[in-house]
Write an enzyme that holds these catalytic residues in place. Structure first.
Site, PDB file in Angstrom:
ATOM      1  N   ARG A   1       0.817  -1.218   0.000  1.00 54.73           N
ATOM      2  CA  ARG A   1       0.000   0.000   0.000  1.00 54.73           C
ATOM      3  C   ARG A   1       0.845   1.260   0.000  1.00 54.73           C
ATOM      4  O   ARG A   1       0.404   2.318  -0.471  1.00 54.73           O
ATOM      5  CB  ARG A   1      -1.000  -0.040   1.170  1.00 54.73           C
TER       6      ARG A   1
ATOM      7  N   GLU B   1       2.501  -6.863  13.609  1.00 52.61           N
ATOM      8  CA  GLU B   1       1.387  -7.033  14.549  1.00 52.61           C
ATOM      9  C   GLU B   1       0.847  -8.467  14.476  1.00 52.61           C
ATOM     10  O   GLU B   1       0.365  -9.000  15.457  1.00 52.61           O
ATOM     11  CB  GLU B   1       0.286  -6.015  14.209  1.00 52.61           C
TER      12      GLU B   1
HETATM   13  P1  AMP Z   1       3.933  -2.948  11.909  1.00 50.54           P
HETATM   14  O1  AMP Z   1       5.214  -3.529  11.361  1.00 50.54           O
HETATM   15  O2  AMP Z   1       3.429  -3.696  13.103  1.00 50.54           O
HETATM   16  O3  AMP Z   1       4.058  -1.458  12.147  1.00 50.54           O
HETATM   17  O4  AMP Z   1       2.814  -3.174  10.798  1.00 50.54           O
HETATM   18  C1  AMP Z   1       2.693  -2.310   9.726  1.00 50.54           C
HETATM   19  C2  AMP Z   1       2.401  -3.019   8.426  1.00 50.54           C
HETATM   20  O5  AMP Z   1       1.389  -3.986   8.556  1.00 50.54           O
HETATM   21  C3  AMP Z   1       1.942  -2.023   7.391  1.00 50.54           C
HETATM   22  O6  AMP Z   1       2.446  -2.389   6.121  1.00 50.54           O
HETATM   23  C4  AMP Z   1       0.437  -2.118   7.458  1.00 50.54           C
HETATM   24  O7  AMP Z   1      -0.129  -1.957   6.180  1.00 50.54           O
HETATM   25  C5  AMP Z   1       0.157  -3.496   8.027  1.00 50.54           C
HETATM   26  N1  AMP Z   1      -0.783  -3.458   9.164  1.00 50.54           N
HETATM   27  C6  AMP Z   1      -0.501  -3.753  10.460  1.00 50.54           C
HETATM   28  N2  AMP Z   1      -1.574  -3.625  11.243  1.00 50.54           N
HETATM   29  C7  AMP Z   1      -2.575  -3.242  10.428  1.00 50.54           C
HETATM   30  C8  AMP Z   1      -3.955  -2.917  10.645  1.00 50.54           C
HETATM   31  N3  AMP Z   1      -4.517  -2.994  11.872  1.00 50.54           N
HETATM   32  N4  AMP Z   1      -4.689  -2.528   9.578  1.00 50.54           N
HETATM   33  C9  AMP Z   1      -4.135  -2.446   8.348  1.00 50.54           C
HETATM   34  N5  AMP Z   1      -2.848  -2.724   8.071  1.00 50.54           N
HETATM   35  C10 AMP Z   1      -2.078  -3.136   9.095  1.00 50.54           C
END
Ligand code: AMP
Length: 180
Positions: free
Chosen positions: A66, A103
């Protein structure tokens, strides 16, 4: 120029919450509804363009997938190049890679070793749709440094502020919408 509260509402209201995707307990922030809403998408891209016109940037790096959408439009509007940070195994030339946890699971991102050209210290804006734990973006920022460029700022459309993902970031962090 900061976004007005009305502009923030337009963008926020265009993003859809999908509970329990891709796993139980995760509220997935679906930006496809933002992309399909011309007014919200244009308000967002105008805001990002105005903010980053004042920065002396050489490249935008967008995170798979995205971050490619927002990053490539912004790069074109600013008249600079776009570099994809991709999930493992997708880039055809020599890559540098970095593992990280997110996450909901583990992953690995890669960048082409020559992505920012010959000049060392290229000034790069990193962009993605959302920062949750910050693992993905920190890995991407590390990759930018590893190949000899410099991540000036990391920019996100949404920040899940309760996860404190911005903590420990080596660059500046900017988010358009903060979700508590
Ligand atoms: P993080 O590495 O935990 O900061 O996760 C970020 C990545 O995972 C990004 O590329 C986001 O698009 C995706 N992502 C994580 N959590 C979500 C969420 N609740 N909704 C949409 N995309 C998420």
């Amino acid at each position: 120029m900061p976004l007005s509260s009305e502009e923030k509402e337009i963008i926020l209201n265009s993003i859809r919450d999908i509970p329990d995707f891709p796993k139980p307990g995760i509220i997935f922030k679906d930006i496809t509804t933002l992309l399909g809403n011309a007014k919200a998408f244009n308000t967002l891209m105008d805001h990002l363009t105005n903010r980053y016109l004042g920065y002396d940037l050489d490249y935008i790096a967008g995170i798979d997938a995205r971050g490619f959408i927002f990053g490539s439009i912004l790069a074109d509007r600013l008249g600079i190049g776009f570099v994809p940070v991709r999930k493992q195994g997708k880039l055809p030339y020599t890559t540098v890679s970095e593992k990280y946890s997110l996450e909901y699971g583990f992953d690995e991102v890669e960048i082409h070793i020559d992505a920012f050209g010959e000049t060392k210290g290229a000034k790069v804006l990193l962009i993605d749709d959302l920062i949750a734990t910050g693992g993905t973006a920190k890995a991407a920022a590390n990759l930018i440094d590893k190949v000899g460029a410099h991540c000036v700022e990391a920019c996100f459309i949404m920040e899940l502020a309760f996860l404190n993902g911005r903590e420990g970031f080596s660059s500046e962090v900017y988010s358009v919408l903060q979700i508590d």
